[in-house]
Scaffold this motif. Structure first.
Motif, PDB file in Angstrom:
ATOM      1  N   MET A 186       0.846  -1.182   0.000  1.00  0.00           N
ATOM      2  CA  MET A 186       0.000   0.000   0.000  1.00  0.00           C
ATOM      3  C   MET A 186       0.890   1.244   0.000  1.00  0.00           C
ATOM      4  O   MET A 186       1.819   1.356   0.792  1.00  0.00           O
ATOM      5  N   PRO A 187       0.617   2.191  -0.893  1.00  0.00           N
ATOM      6  CA  PRO A 187       1.395   3.426  -0.884  1.00  0.00           C
ATOM      7  C   PRO A 187       1.078   4.252   0.366  1.00  0.00           C
ATOM      8  O   PRO A 187      -0.021   4.202   0.876  1.00  0.00           O
ATOM      9  N   THR A 188       2.071   4.937   0.830  1.00  0.00           N
ATOM     10  CA  THR A 188       1.895   5.813   1.993  1.00  0.00           C
ATOM     11  C   THR A 188       2.231   7.230   1.570  1.00  0.00           C
ATOM     12  O   THR A 188       3.050   7.453   0.681  1.00  0.00           O
TER      13      THR A 188
END
Length: 190
Positions: A186-188
């Motif tokens: 998941m991108p942060t």
């Protein structure tokens, strides 16, 4: 100076077929339209599209309807309730948006063919007994919509093709989508 009477610069054209002596009085014309409407309704109901049997299934959430031409379909109760002709005006627009939110609250308690299969009587019940209602539907109406809104239960059913030029705006996205798997990071963002 205004004289109170103005002449029409565009007089109506003279048509022999509009001769008032040859016109049908309104009282007769309205009866004629009623008769022709009744004849049209009779013609629709006599196309051999009669209902043989009907029964609620899945606790009344759906209705199975079998027609005389050996086709049978499963309809959602919400669609049947929402499709009743009394819910729309003569312009085919809804009389009230309120009914859209009420259709999911109804289940079918009973469904039975009437008038030799030309109509079906559906008794809807709601969690509130005062809201129970019985509606009638013409068999030709249900048969015409069945391939598009019902699930076919007969063996010979052919899948209904979509009309050209219609579909979802998301069709292109569906073709190019990539599923998420367990290794997805998941991108942060800061």
């Amino acid at each position: 100076v205004f004289s109170g009477v103005q002449s029409n610069p565009f007089p109506p054209p003279a048509h022999s077929e509009l001769d008032e002596t040859k016109m049908i009085p309104a009282s007769i014309a309205s009866k004629r339209s009623l008769v022709s409407g009744a004849v049209a309704a009779q013609r629709l109901s006599s196309r051999g599209v009669k209902i043989v049997s009907a029964s609620p299934v899945n606790d009344g959430k759906q209705v199975d309807i079998e027609f005389v031409d050996r086709t049978s379909y499963r309809f959602h109760t919400a669609w049947i309730k929402d499709a009743h002709p009394n819910l729309t005006g003569s312009d085919y627009y809804r009389k009230s948006a309120k009914t859209v939110f009420e259709v999911d609250d109804f289940t079918v308690e009973s469904a039975k063919p009437m008038e030799g299969g030309d109509k079906i009587q559906v008794h809807f019940k709601n969690c509130n007994p005062e809201n129970a209602v019985t509606e009638e539907y013409v068999s030709s109406f249900l048969h015409a919509f069945a391939p598009f809104v019902g699930r076919p239960l007969h063996k010979e059913a052919e899948p209904v093709q979509c009309l050209p030029g219609t579909g979802s705006l998301l069709d292109g996205l569906y073709q190019n989508r990539k599923g998420w798997h367990s290794d997805l990071e998941m991108p942060t963002f800061d």
